[in-house]
Structures are given as C-alpha cells and as structure tokens.
Scaffold this motif. Structure first.
Motif, short mmCIF file in Angstrom:
data_model
loop_
_atom_site.label_atom_id
_atom_site.label_comp_id
_atom_site.label_asym_id
_atom_site.label_seq_id
_atom_site.Cartn_x
_atom_site.Cartn_y
_atom_site.Cartn_z
N UNK A 1 0.85 -1.20 0.00
CA UNK A 1 0.00 0.00 0.00
C UNK A 1 0.89 1.25 0.00
N UNK A 2 0.72 2.09 -1.00
CA UNK A 2 1.46 3.35 -1.03
C UNK A 2 0.58 4.48 -0.49
N UNK A 3 1.18 5.37 0.27
CA UNK A 3 0.41 6.50 0.80
C UNK A 3 0.96 7.78 0.18
N UNK A 4 0.09 8.52 -0.46
CA UNK A 4 0.54 9.74 -1.15
C UNK A 4 -0.34 10.92 -0.73
N UNK B 1 -4.37 -14.14 7.97
CA UNK B 1 -3.49 -14.58 6.87
C UNK B 1 -2.92 -13.40 6.09
N UNK B 2 -3.42 -12.21 6.38
CA UNK B 2 -3.06 -11.05 5.54
C UNK B 2 -1.95 -10.21 6.15
N UNK B 3 -1.01 -9.86 5.32
CA UNK B 3 0.04 -8.94 5.77
C UNK B 3 0.06 -7.73 4.83
N UNK B 4 -0.01 -6.56 5.42
CA UNK B 4 -0.08 -5.34 4.61
C UNK B 4 1.18 -4.52 4.84
N UNK B 5 1.88 -4.22 3.76
CA UNK B 5 3.10 -3.42 3.87
C UNK B 5 2.80 -2.00 3.40
N UNK B 6 3.05 -1.04 4.27
CA UNK B 6 2.77 0.37 3.94
C UNK B 6 4.05 1.07 3.51
#
Ligand SMILES: Nc1nc2c(ncn2[C@@H]2O[C@H](COP(=O)(O)OP(=O)(O)OP(=O)(O)O)[C@@H](O)[C@H]2O)c(=O)[nH]1
Length: 407
Positions: free
Chosen positions: A134-137, A178-183
């Motif tokens: 996930x990119x934060x802009x 089961x979910x891994x979110x990379x920011x």
C-alpha cells in the motif's frame, strides 16, 4: 511536570546522589562523563554513559517511604519556608502516587492485551499467506505519517509540524490473520499549480513518483480541515489526477484525513460530494490518524484486499521486527526528537544510521554548535529521550550512539 519527573528519577538512585550538585547538573543537562567540545572534533552521545532508570523502575517507587517525622517536619517547614510547604509536598506525593497507579494499570492492561494477541497468533502456513503493498501519497502535512503510525501500531515515520519531514520511504507492516499489509509512506509529493510534477525535482521525489504505480493499493490522503478553510489548488489537482482513471492493476482510495478538526459533519459530506465522481477511486474514507476515527474501516478494507490478493509469502515475520524496520524506527525516533529540540525550519543535518549508531552530519559549524549544545547538553537530551522511547517501543534495552560531525 518535568520537575516532578526529575524528582522521581532522583528518588530511584540508592545513594541519594541529588545532594551532589554535579550530579544534578549532569541529570538536567544530560552530559556524559567527559565534557563535550562544542566546536571541535566529533561529539558523541552514548546511552551506556547514562544511568537511565530501567523499565521496571516503576516498582521501586512502591518502596518509597517518607523518612521524616511529619510533625517535626511540618513545624520546621513553617519556620523556614512558610505555612503551605508541607501540604504542597504531600499533595505532590499524592499526585505522584496517583500517577504511579495509573501507570501500573495502563501497563497491566497493555500486557493483558498483548498476551491475548500472542495467544491468538497462530503460525500461518506459507501457502495461506497473502500480502499487499500500500502506497500513501498526499500533500505535505496531510497526516500521512500519523495515519501510517496508527495503522501499524508503532512509530514508523516522524510526525512533526514542519513540512516534508518524511525524507524516505518507510516500511510499516500490519499483520491480521493470513493477511500482511506493507505500507510505504512516500515523501510529500506535490504537483505544480499546472497539475504536473515539478521538473526540477530532486532524486528522492523522482523515485517516489515512479514508484507510485508499483503499489497494489494507493491511498491518496488530504487534510480535509485545511481543504474546507483554505483549499489548495495543488491538492485538488493531485486528488483529481490520481482519481481521474481507474488503474488496471492498482486500487485507489481517497482518505479525507484530520476529520477530528472539522466541527460540522455536514461539511465532510460536502467534500465527499465534491470528489465522488472520480472513477479512479474505489472508496472514500474519512479518517483521523491522530484520534483513530475511521481507521477500523480502512484497516478492514485493506485486509479484505490483501485476502483477495494472490498467494504470496509474507516478506516480514509478523512476530519479529526485521532489522531494517527497527533501523527505520530508530532513525525516525531520533529525527522526531531532533525536530522537537532544534526549532529550525529546513534541514539541519543529514542522518546516517548503522546499527544503533546514528551520525548527524552538518554543513556548518554554527549548526553543529546548535546540535551539540552547551557542553553537549542538546545532543545528550535528544539521545536520552530517543533512547527512552526506543526502549519502550522495542521493550528491551537499547544501546544508542549519536554522533555529530561536520561534513
Ligand atoms: N488534528 C489532527 N492532526 C493531525 C492528524 N494527522 C496528523 N496530524 C498532525 O498534522 C501534522 C503533520 O502530520 P504528519 O503525519 O507528519 O504529516 P505528513 O503528511 O506525513 O507530512 P510530510 O512528512 O511533510 O509529508 C502533525 O502535527 C500531526 O500531529 C489528524 O488526524 N488530526
């Protein structure tokens, strides 16, 4: 409050060192044993030079007892200091006691919560692992770092009132089932008034713009309070540009951030109405990275996206922080402390981190002097505060070394 804290710190030393003025001076100015030269050579803060109370020192407060006979002490106080001194002191101790109780309660609740989470954590087989980038802009100061921090649950990016404090992409990882979110927290990317990126951009901005398409989800964040009071055409263009067309491989969402600052909720709906017809955005969220409003919905949405993603092994072990993440956290904590203590806009220094050793490199002697402070007091204070914060984040002793160097 600071004085109270200092008093408490003093009370944890067994040999009453507070009678020694040299010790007091050292405590307040955070000087190491040797005197630091303000102008020449390298200045070094080493946390091992300081007797910082351990994390368990709250318990030692329980052992604290008044060692005087109160009756005589009260009379002596009346003669020497005037009537109310003793009462004030008792009040201070009571406040101290209340604060200690609150801290013990908060710690117990936190530990209970952590135990439950650990119990719930079961090993997820590699074939079941899903991950999402996930990119934060957003515009500078939109609250991107605070939002990242809130979701990840730890400090990954410096939060400050000055703009463009996020100087590199920082990885934060949130694991749920089961979910891994990379920011990925991008630097404060901005468009020109024309709606195009700046041409004279520095390398870091160029790489940030080109990396935007790589994320599976892109979160466009803006400060809705500011938008209502003083709309910035560049922000509107950024929102429009990112939401103009649906992306084949990327989901885009819009976060109206800092909703806590907006008194009339009707105003929020007006803003949501303004951007609702942009086909590029799948959802609009109303969030507050500071107060946590809307974060549950946002986290749930991202977790759902991660679960829909193709199977991909997690890049981070959810139970242990990778060296890289720890390094980033350390850098950001030191950077944040620096910004708190050095009240200057613009960049005062470069930071290089290797292991627990941060080197602050400045161009000018005058800047170096400010960073070091009188007899090393400034860098010492920054080091002590950063060390304390890192110990509470990592829940273990941290050996932090800060060096100030002239380029
Ligand atoms: N009231 C309120 N303040 C917020 C919120 N989020 C962030 N802030 C404040 O806004 C300021 C900027 O926040 P940051 O998270 O550093 O903003 P950023 O977008 O990462 O800034 P850059 O690194 O310059 O791009 C800080 O003073 C935060 O405390 C929020 O939801 N509500």
């Amino acid at each position: 409050m600071k004085a109270l804290r200092a008093l408490r710190t003093l009370s944890t030393f067994p040999t009453k060192p507070h009678r020694n003025p040299t010790f007091l001076h050292r405590l307040y100015t955070a000087q190491p044993q040797q005197t630091l030269n303000e102008t020449e050579g390298d200045s070094v803060f080493d946390s091992s030079d300081y007797a910082i109370p351990s994390l368990d020192d709250t318990h030692s407060a329980e052992k604290k007892e008044l060692t005087w006979d109160e009756k005589f002490r009260e009379r002596a106080d009346k003669v020497v200091f005037g009537k109310d001194t003793q009462k004030a002191k008792v009040r201070i101790f009571q406040e101290d006691e209340d604060e200690r109780k609150n801290r013990t309660l908060a710690r117990a609740l936190l530990e209970a919560a952590l135990v439950r989470e650990e119990e719930e954590d079961e090993e997820v087989k590699e074939e079941d692992q899903r991950s999402l980038s996930v990119g934060i802009i957003g515009a500078p100061n939109a609250g991107k770092s605070a939002l990242t921090n809130f979701m990840v649950g730890t400090k990954v990016a410096a939060v400050s009132r000055k703009t463009n404090t996020t100087t590199h992409e920082v990885l934060g990882v949130m694991t749920k089932g089961n979910a891994q979110i990379c920011f990925f927290d991008t630097p404060g990317l901005m468009l020109k008034k024309s709606g195009l990126p700046y041409k004279d951009i520095k390398v870091r901005l160029e790489s940030a713009w080109s990396s935007v398409d790589l994320f599976e989800v892109l979160m466009v964040v803006f400060d809705v309070h500011r938008h209502l009071t003083k709309p910035d055409s560049r922000v509107v263009k950024l929102i429009d540009r990112m939401g103009a067309q649906a992306h084949a491989k990327q989901k885009r969402i819009l976060c109206m951030n800092k909703v806590d600052l907006v008194a009339k909720k009707k105003d929020l709906l007006k803003v949501a109405e303004q951007f609702k017809d942009l086909p590029g955005y799948e959802r609009i969220f109303m969030t507050s990275g500071l107060k946590g409003a809307g974060i549950k919905d946002l986290s749930q949405y991202l977790t759902d996206q991660a679960l829909k993603a193709v199977q991909r092994p997690w890049s981070e072990d959810p139970l242990t922080m990778s060296e890289e993440v720890m390094k980033n956290i350390s850098l950001e904590v030191v950077r944040e402390r620096l910004l708190d203590h050095i009240h200057q806009t613009g960049r005062t220094c470069e930071m290089v981190l290797s292991g627990s050793n941060s080197t602050l490199i400045t161009n000018k002697l005058s800047q170096r002097k400010i960073l070091v402070g009188k007899n090393g007091s400034k860098i010492g204070r920054i080091g002590i505060e950063a060390n304390e914060e890192l110990r509470s984040i990592f829940k273990r002793q941290v050996h932090l070394i800060l060096q100030v160097r002239l380029k």
